[in-house]
Design an enzyme around this catalytic site. Structure first.
Site, PDB file in Angstrom:
ATOM      1  N   GLY A  10       0.830  -1.210   0.000  1.00  0.00           N
ATOM      2  CA  GLY A  10       0.000   0.000   0.000  1.00  0.00           C
ATOM      3  C   GLY A  10       0.858   1.252   0.000  1.00  0.00           C
ATOM      4  O   GLY A  10       1.910   1.290   0.629  1.00  0.00           O
ATOM      5  N   ASP A 103       5.792  -5.554   5.556  1.00  0.00           N
ATOM      6  CA  ASP A 103       6.189  -6.936   5.804  1.00  0.00           C
ATOM      7  C   ASP A 103       6.195  -7.786   4.530  1.00  0.00           C
ATOM      8  O   ASP A 103       7.129  -8.563   4.297  1.00  0.00           O
ATOM      9  CB  ASP A 103       5.227  -7.525   6.847  1.00  0.00           C
ATOM     10  CG  ASP A 103       5.401  -9.020   6.952  1.00  0.00           C
ATOM     11  OD1 ASP A 103       6.557  -9.449   7.003  1.00  0.00           O
ATOM     12  OD2 ASP A 103       4.384  -9.733   6.975  1.00  0.00           O
ATOM     13  N   ILE A 126       1.625   2.437   6.907  1.00  0.00           N
ATOM     14  CA  ILE A 126       0.922   3.261   7.905  1.00  0.00           C
ATOM     15  C   ILE A 126       0.562   2.406   9.116  1.00  0.00           C
ATOM     16  O   ILE A 126       0.366   2.926  10.196  1.00  0.00           O
ATOM     17  CB  ILE A 126      -0.328   3.966   7.334  1.00  0.00           C
ATOM     18  CG1 ILE A 126      -1.400   2.962   6.908  1.00  0.00           C
ATOM     19  CG2 ILE A 126       0.034   4.906   6.203  1.00  0.00           C
ATOM     20  CD1 ILE A 126      -2.784   3.597   6.780  1.00  0.00           C
ATOM     21  N   ARG A 162     -23.993  13.017  20.641  1.00  0.00           N
ATOM     22  CA  ARG A 162     -24.036  11.750  19.907  1.00  0.00           C
ATOM     23  C   ARG A 162     -22.833  10.872  20.201  1.00  0.00           C
ATOM     24  O   ARG A 162     -21.821  11.343  20.715  1.00  0.00           O
ATOM     25  CB  ARG A 162     -23.979  12.030  18.402  1.00  0.00           C
ATOM     26  CG  ARG A 162     -25.285  12.355  17.784  1.00  0.00           C
ATOM     27  CD  ARG A 162     -25.060  12.676  16.334  1.00  0.00           C
ATOM     28  NE  ARG A 162     -26.321  12.965  15.689  1.00  0.00           N
ATOM     29  CZ  ARG A 162     -26.462  13.659  14.567  1.00  0.00           C
ATOM     30  NH1 ARG A 162     -25.393  14.145  13.969  1.00  0.00           N
ATOM     31  NH2 ARG A 162     -27.648  13.855  14.043  1.00  0.00           N
ATOM     32  N   MET A 169      -7.643   2.323   9.839  1.00  0.00           N
ATOM     33  CA  MET A 169      -6.987   1.156   9.256  1.00  0.00           C
ATOM     34  C   MET A 169      -6.152   0.440  10.330  1.00  0.00           C
ATOM     35  O   MET A 169      -6.025   0.923  11.454  1.00  0.00           O
ATOM     36  CB  MET A 169      -6.123   1.547   8.068  1.00  0.00           C
ATOM     37  CG  MET A 169      -6.941   1.771   6.809  1.00  0.00           C
ATOM     38  SD  MET A 169      -5.888   2.033   5.384  1.00  0.00           S
ATOM     39  CE  MET A 169      -7.072   1.915   4.046  1.00  0.00           C
ATOM     40  N   GLY A 170      -5.567  -0.662   9.951  1.00  0.00           N
ATOM     41  CA  GLY A 170      -4.789  -1.477  10.887  1.00  0.00           C
ATOM     42  C   GLY A 170      -5.257  -2.900  10.723  1.00  0.00           C
ATOM     43  O   GLY A 170      -6.234  -3.325  11.333  1.00  0.00           O
ATOM     44  N   ARG A 171      -4.576  -3.605   9.829  1.00  0.00           N
ATOM     45  CA  ARG A 171      -5.010  -4.948   9.453  1.00  0.00           C
ATOM     46  C   ARG A 171      -4.846  -5.939  10.614  1.00  0.00           C
ATOM     47  O   ARG A 171      -5.807  -6.563  11.047  1.00  0.00           O
ATOM     48  CB  ARG A 171      -4.161  -5.414   8.278  1.00  0.00           C
ATOM     49  CG  ARG A 171      -4.729  -6.577   7.520  1.00  0.00           C
ATOM     50  CD  ARG A 171      -3.667  -7.211   6.668  1.00  0.00           C
ATOM     51  NE  ARG A 171      -3.135  -6.343   5.632  1.00  0.00           N
ATOM     52  CZ  ARG A 171      -3.726  -6.092   4.474  1.00  0.00           C
ATOM     53  NH1 ARG A 171      -4.899  -6.599   4.231  1.00  0.00           N
ATOM     54  NH2 ARG A 171      -3.138  -5.331   3.581  1.00  0.00           N
ATOM     55  N   ARG A 268     -23.326   7.773  14.959  1.00  0.00           N
ATOM     56  CA  ARG A 268     -22.905   7.958  13.560  1.00  0.00           C
ATOM     57  C   ARG A 268     -21.549   7.281  13.334  1.00  0.00           C
ATOM     58  O   ARG A 268     -20.771   7.114  14.272  1.00  0.00           O
ATOM     59  CB  ARG A 268     -22.767   9.449  13.225  1.00  0.00           C
ATOM     60  CG  ARG A 268     -24.072  10.213  13.287  1.00  0.00           C
ATOM     61  CD  ARG A 268     -25.005   9.842  12.140  1.00  0.00           C
ATOM     62  NE  ARG A 268     -26.174  10.696  12.114  1.00  0.00           N
ATOM     63  CZ  ARG A 268     -27.300  10.469  12.793  1.00  0.00           C
ATOM     64  NH1 ARG A 268     -27.398   9.408  13.577  1.00  0.00           N
ATOM     65  NH2 ARG A 268     -28.320  11.299  12.693  1.00  0.00           N
ATOM     66  N   HIS A 274      -8.885   5.256   3.027  1.00  0.00           N
ATOM     67  CA  HIS A 274      -7.653   5.642   2.332  1.00  0.00           C
ATOM     68  C   HIS A 274      -7.262   7.107   2.535  1.00  0.00           C
ATOM     69  O   HIS A 274      -6.175   7.501   2.098  1.00  0.00           O
ATOM     70  CB  HIS A 274      -7.752   5.286   0.847  1.00  0.00           C
ATOM     71  CG  HIS A 274      -7.728   3.800   0.638  1.00  0.00           C
ATOM     72  ND1 HIS A 274      -8.845   3.031   0.806  1.00  0.00           N
ATOM     73  CD2 HIS A 274      -6.712   2.954   0.337  1.00  0.00           C
ATOM     74  CE1 HIS A 274      -8.534   1.754   0.593  1.00  0.00           C
ATOM     75  NE2 HIS A 274      -7.248   1.689   0.309  1.00  0.00           N
ATOM     76  N   GLN A 276      -6.300   8.071   5.157  1.00  0.00           N
ATOM     77  CA  GLN A 276      -5.138   7.913   6.043  1.00  0.00           C
ATOM     78  C   GLN A 276      -3.849   7.697   5.258  1.00  0.00           C
ATOM     79  O   GLN A 276      -2.756   7.755   5.809  1.00  0.00           O
ATOM     80  CB  GLN A 276      -5.352   6.718   6.980  1.00  0.00           C
ATOM     81  CG  GLN A 276      -6.488   6.927   7.961  1.00  0.00           C
ATOM     82  CD  GLN A 276      -7.036   5.611   8.505  1.00  0.00           C
ATOM     83  OE1 GLN A 276      -6.716   5.223   9.609  1.00  0.00           O
ATOM     84  NE2 GLN A 276      -7.857   4.932   7.728  1.00  0.00           N
TER      85      GLN A 276
HETATM   86  O1  F6P Z   1      -1.153  -2.181   4.651  1.00  0.00           O
HETATM   87  C1  F6P Z   1      -1.632  -0.914   4.877  1.00  0.00           C
HETATM   88  C2  F6P Z   1      -3.131  -0.854   4.697  1.00  0.00           C
HETATM   89  O2  F6P Z   1      -3.471   0.507   4.615  1.00  0.00           O
HETATM   90  C3  F6P Z   1      -3.939  -1.584   5.784  1.00  0.00           C
HETATM   91  O3  F6P Z   1      -4.095  -0.806   6.928  1.00  0.00           O
HETATM   92  C4  F6P Z   1      -5.231  -1.823   5.055  1.00  0.00           C
HETATM   93  O4  F6P Z   1      -5.929  -2.926   5.598  1.00  0.00           O
HETATM   94  C5  F6P Z   1      -4.778  -2.113   3.666  1.00  0.00           C
HETATM   95  O5  F6P Z   1      -3.536  -1.470   3.484  1.00  0.00           O
HETATM   96  C6  F6P Z   1      -5.737  -1.675   2.564  1.00  0.00           C
HETATM   97  O6  F6P Z   1      -5.206  -2.064   1.346  1.00  0.00           O
HETATM   98  P1  F6P Z   1      -5.748  -1.659  -0.081  1.00  0.00           P
HETATM   99  O7  F6P Z   1      -5.304  -0.251  -0.353  1.00  0.00           O
HETATM  100  O8  F6P Z   1      -5.138  -2.641  -0.994  1.00  0.00           O
HETATM  101  O9  F6P Z   1      -7.244  -1.751  -0.012  1.00  0.00           O
END
Ligand code: F6P
Length: 355
Positions: A10, A103, A126, A162, A169-171, A268, A274, A276
């Site tokens: 990414g 990675d 990120i 609210r 993000m953060g896989r 909400r 993206h 981020q």
């Molecule tokens: O690896 C960084 C990351 O931004 C993750 O936080 C997120 O899950 C993933 O990439 C999203 O990837 P793509 O842009 O391929 O949808």
């Protein structure tokens, strides 16, 4: 030397600063510097690359994205694909390769090192989850985006009394949620490393509403929420490294729906997605990218190979790729607990009943 540089995985802010640093450091050593297009995909088939010129990299320091393009191509999947990459590097007379990535990209670089390629990696993502370094390129700008978003959400949350559920993000790890969340004053943070029950989230939301009349939460996209039906992300939509699209789970939306259903409190959702990954790179991202890009070229010249540039304190050091490939740097439990205790204690202190 004839050096090649690529960006894989990414994109993120700071990649162009790193590419520029590789090129400029290389030129001071009389190197020729080639840019490989679209990550490892530029080393498959006939290969796609060009020799970089000073004019191309002159004004890219502050630009987000990557001037070389990127992809999630994985030549590490098969012996043949890896051999094709090695062949292309030889065919284009590349003496040394700088692979900028997370990675996945660094794991491929580790395999190439084993295959005899002179390679140095630079950690970027990120998610900030590459072990062996205090910092990955892109993380600082992304947490800035999160903190800024939470600041903005706080004012509207307060105005309307609210709950605002924010998905970040953060896989596999919660660095973005914890650091961005603490910096942006989230009163609840959920991360992939620590499964959380929906009852706990709802209890927190109700309590915070009772004491403050609003709540702003930061939830990482990869969080496991127990007691909630969350569809599995589509395996069909996975990339060559086998990663599914976590955003498709819609975890924040599901949490918000459940809060609203069970408490009746107006809730909400904001998915930062993206956003981020874009925007002007922060000073820290530009600075560390510049140091790492320059160090990578130095390592190639000094035969410090099969390693990545790593930030340790204030210094850039080399860390063997074999030590970090396939591993993930998780948020330490103490840090997450600190965050949790912090917002719990604050909520209690600020409550009119002092509970
Ligand atoms: O690896 C960084 C990351 O931004 C993750 O936080 C997120 O899950 C993933 O990439 C999203 O990837 P793509 O842009 O391929 O949808």
């Amino acid at each position: 030397m004839r050096i090649a540089v690529l960006t894989g995985g990414g994109d993120c802010p700071g990649l162009n600063a790193a590419i520029r640093a590789v090129a400029q450091r290389g030129w001071t050593m009389d190197d020729e510097v080639c840019g490989i297009h679209y990550g490892w995909s530029g080393l498959t088939g006939e290969g796609e690359m060009h020799t970089l010129s000073p004019i191309e990299v002159r004004d890219i320091l502050h630009e987000s994205g990557t001037m070389l393009g990127t992809s999630r191509t994985n030549p590490g999947r098969s012996k043949e694909d890896l051999e094709e990459v090695v062949r292309n590097l030889r065919r284009h007379a590349i003496d040394g390769l700088v692979a900028i990535g997370g990675d996945d990209t660094l794991s491929v670089a580790a395999k190439l090192h084993e295959a005899g390629v002179k390679v140095v990696g630079i950690p970027k993502t990120i998610d900030n989850d590459v072990p062996g370094t205090d910092f990955c390129i892109g993380f600082d700008t992304a947490t800035g985006v999160i903190a800024d978003a939470l600041d903005r959400l706080l004012s509207t949350a307060k105005s309307h009394a609210r709950i605002m559920v924010t998905e970040v993000m953060g896989r596999d790890t919660g660095w973005l949620a914890v650091v961005g969340g603490l910096a942006g004053g989230a009163d609840f943070i959920a991360i992939p490393e620590v499964p959380v029950h929906i009852d706990y989230i709802i209890e927190h939301a109700a309590q915070h509403i009772a004491t403050h009349r609003f709540s702003v939460m930061a939830i990482a996209e990869g969080t496991q929420v127990e007691g909630l039906e969350v569809p599995k992300a589509e395996v069909d939509a996975s990339d060559q490294f086998g990663h599914v699209r976590l955003a498709d789970r819609g975890i924040a939306q599901r949490v918000a729906d459940e809060i609203e259903r069970r408490t009746g409190i107006d809730t909400r959702v904001t998915v930062l997605g993206h956003l981020q990954r874009g925007g002007t790179p922060s000073v820290r991202d530009r600075y560390i990218s510049t140091l790492m890009g320059s160090a990578a070229v130095d390592f190639l010249h000094r035969d410090i190979l099969g390693c990545m540039t790593a930030l340790k304190g204030q210094e850039i050091v080399s860390v063997p790729l074999s030590e970090i490939a396939g591993k993930t740097w998780s948020v330490p439990p103490e840090l997450y607990e600190l965050g949790r205790r912090f917002f719990r204690t604050m909520a209690a202190l600020e409550s009119p009943q002092g509970t």
